[in-house]
Design a protein around this motif. Structure first.
Motif, short mmCIF file in Angstrom:
data_model
loop_
_atom_site.label_atom_id
_atom_site.label_comp_id
_atom_site.label_asym_id
_atom_site.label_seq_id
_atom_site.Cartn_x
_atom_site.Cartn_y
_atom_site.Cartn_z
N LYS A 13 49.88 42.91 77.12
CA LYS A 13 50.92 42.56 76.14
C LYS A 13 52.02 43.63 76.09
O LYS A 13 53.20 43.31 76.15
CB LYS A 13 50.29 42.42 74.73
CG LYS A 13 49.16 41.40 74.67
CD LYS A 13 48.56 41.29 73.27
CE LYS A 13 47.88 42.56 72.76
NZ LYS A 13 46.64 42.94 73.49
N GLY A 32 50.09 48.11 66.84
CA GLY A 32 49.27 49.22 67.36
C GLY A 32 50.11 50.50 67.48
O GLY A 32 49.69 51.57 67.04
N LYS A 57 37.87 48.69 65.00
CA LYS A 57 37.91 47.62 63.99
C LYS A 57 39.37 47.31 63.63
O LYS A 57 40.26 48.15 63.82
CB LYS A 57 37.19 48.07 62.71
CG LYS A 57 35.75 48.50 62.90
CD LYS A 57 34.81 47.36 63.15
CE LYS A 57 34.41 46.66 61.87
NZ LYS A 57 33.41 45.59 62.15
N PHE A 85 50.25 41.48 67.04
CA PHE A 85 50.38 40.92 65.69
C PHE A 85 50.88 39.49 65.85
O PHE A 85 51.81 39.30 66.64
CB PHE A 85 51.36 41.74 64.85
CG PHE A 85 51.57 41.19 63.45
CD1 PHE A 85 50.81 41.63 62.39
CD2 PHE A 85 52.53 40.19 63.22
CE1 PHE A 85 50.98 41.10 61.11
CE2 PHE A 85 52.70 39.66 61.94
CZ PHE A 85 51.93 40.12 60.89
N ARG A 160 44.43 56.95 75.13
CA ARG A 160 44.16 56.60 73.74
C ARG A 160 42.73 56.92 73.33
O ARG A 160 41.80 56.72 74.11
CB ARG A 160 44.43 55.10 73.53
CG ARG A 160 45.90 54.83 73.33
CD ARG A 160 46.24 53.38 73.36
NE ARG A 160 45.35 52.53 72.59
CZ ARG A 160 45.53 51.22 72.45
NH1 ARG A 160 46.58 50.64 73.02
NH2 ARG A 160 44.70 50.50 71.75
N ASP A 162 40.88 55.31 71.44
CA ASP A 162 40.02 54.12 71.35
C ASP A 162 39.80 53.45 72.71
O ASP A 162 39.15 52.42 72.78
CB ASP A 162 40.59 53.12 70.34
CG ASP A 162 42.00 52.65 70.68
OD1 ASP A 162 42.69 53.33 71.49
OD2 ASP A 162 42.44 51.62 70.14
P1 ADP Z 1 45.41 46.84 72.36
O1 ADP Z 1 46.50 47.46 73.20
O2 ADP Z 1 44.06 47.30 72.77
O3 ADP Z 1 45.54 45.37 72.19
P2 ADP Z 1 46.71 47.76 69.92
O4 ADP Z 1 47.48 48.96 70.35
O5 ADP Z 1 47.46 46.51 69.69
O6 ADP Z 1 45.51 47.51 70.92
O7 ADP Z 1 45.90 48.11 68.59
C1 ADP Z 1 45.10 49.27 68.49
C2 ADP Z 1 44.32 49.23 67.17
O8 ADP Z 1 45.24 49.21 66.06
C3 ADP Z 1 43.44 48.00 66.96
O9 ADP Z 1 42.16 48.14 67.56
C4 ADP Z 1 43.36 47.95 65.43
O10 ADP Z 1 42.49 48.95 64.93
C5 ADP Z 1 44.77 48.34 65.03
N1 ADP Z 1 45.70 47.18 64.94
C6 ADP Z 1 46.80 46.96 65.70
N2 ADP Z 1 47.42 45.82 65.35
C7 ADP Z 1 46.68 45.30 64.33
C8 ADP Z 1 46.78 44.12 63.54
N3 ADP Z 1 47.78 43.24 63.73
N4 ADP Z 1 45.83 43.91 62.59
C9 ADP Z 1 44.84 44.79 62.39
N5 ADP Z 1 44.66 45.90 63.10
C10 ADP Z 1 45.57 46.17 64.07
#
Ligand code: ADP
Ligand code: ADP
Ligand code: ZN
Length: 213
Positions: A13, A32, A57, A85, A160, A162
């Motif tokens: 994404k 994020g 989470k 989102f 990152r 995570d």
């Molecule tokens: P990825 O690149 O792995 O899809 P993101 O960078 O979008 O991850 O998100 C990292 C973390 O931030 C998620 O695991 C969550 O904890 C939080 N996060 C991001 N966007 C949202 C959202 N729209 N709702 C809830 N938590 C979110």
């Protein structure tokens, strides 16, 4: 034109959003990235969400909806790209209401389909430039010169907190439980357009461009 990029962690994404920003002048809204910025600047909200994010989470709907609302009213460009989102049905409803309030609508929801084995490999090899945010991968998108950003020349490469096996398991479960219902929701509204996210980066770009026209 406002679009959503929907897909599991590591689907690509962010990579595709950055390309659309470059070629179309759209505005990328990544919750994020916003949450990581709050975390690293040590704001009260950032401290509150740090442990939740590291564990993989989802943070509360209230927090992310607030972040999006603030950006929707302060930024402008050739449309918004919602990256990561909405992630829950409550967020999807809130987005529809916010856009309606601004007299705007959602054009397309691009669903990036990638299987779990590929996601594990993508997350394991992901690193980003700490200065400009360019997204790289050890195998599929290395920097031209070791440790140096192709875009801005910085040597501040980051991984990152995570992007580890434990957190990824939790993130995938959160995706299937709370985010994947959005696929049915947007399909029913007639907004959903799937793309094969397993193809290489340029091929995925072409599929998205073909959809957006
Ligand atoms: P990825 O690149 O792995 O899809 P993101 O960078 O979008 O991850 O998100 C990292 C973390 O931030 C998620 O695991 C969550 O904890 C939080 N996060 C991001 N966007 C949202 C959202 N729209 N709702 C809830 N938590 C979110
Ligand atoms: P997301 O924002 O959905 O979590 P990213 O755009 O950060 O995903 O991509 C995850 C990792 O996979 C990054 O290391 C990126 O360079 C790599 N990547 C993205 N798209 C592709 C693709 N189509 N083929 C191979 N690797 C990819
Ligand atoms: Zn850079």
């Amino acid at each position: 034109m406002n679009i959503i990029l929907l897909g599991p962690p590591g689907a690509g994404k962010g990579t595709q959003a950055r390309h659309l920003v470059d070629i179309r002048g759209m505005v990328q809204l990544s919750t994020g990235d916003m949450l990581r910025a709050a975390k690293s600047s040590g704001t009260e909200m950032g401290q509150k969400v740090a442990a939740i994010m590291d564990a993989g989470k989802l943070v509360t709907d209230e927090i992310v909806i607030g972040l999006i609302e603030e950006k929707l009213t302060s930024e402008s460009g050739a449309g918004f790209i919602f990256d990561g989102f909405p992630r829950t049905l409550a967020q999807a409803d809130a987005l529809a209401a916010l856009l309606a309030k601004l007299g705007q609508s959602l054009h397309t929801v691009i669903e990036m389909r990638v299987d779990d084995d590929a996601l594990v490999k993508r997350i394991a090899g992901r690193f980003t430039c700490g200065d400009c945010g360019e997204v790289y991968h050890d195998e599929t998108k290395p920097t031209a010169a070791e440790g140096k950003c192709d875009v801005c020349g910085s040597n501040k490469m980051q991984r990152r907190a995570d992007d580890n096996a434990d957190s990824l398991r939790t993130r995938l479960m959160e995706y299937y439980k709370k985010t994947s219902p959005l696929i049915g929701y947007y399909y029913a509204k007639g907004d959903l357009r799937p793309v094969n996210g397993l193809a290489d980066i340029i091929e995925v770009q072409k599929s998205i461009e073909a959809i957006l026209g």
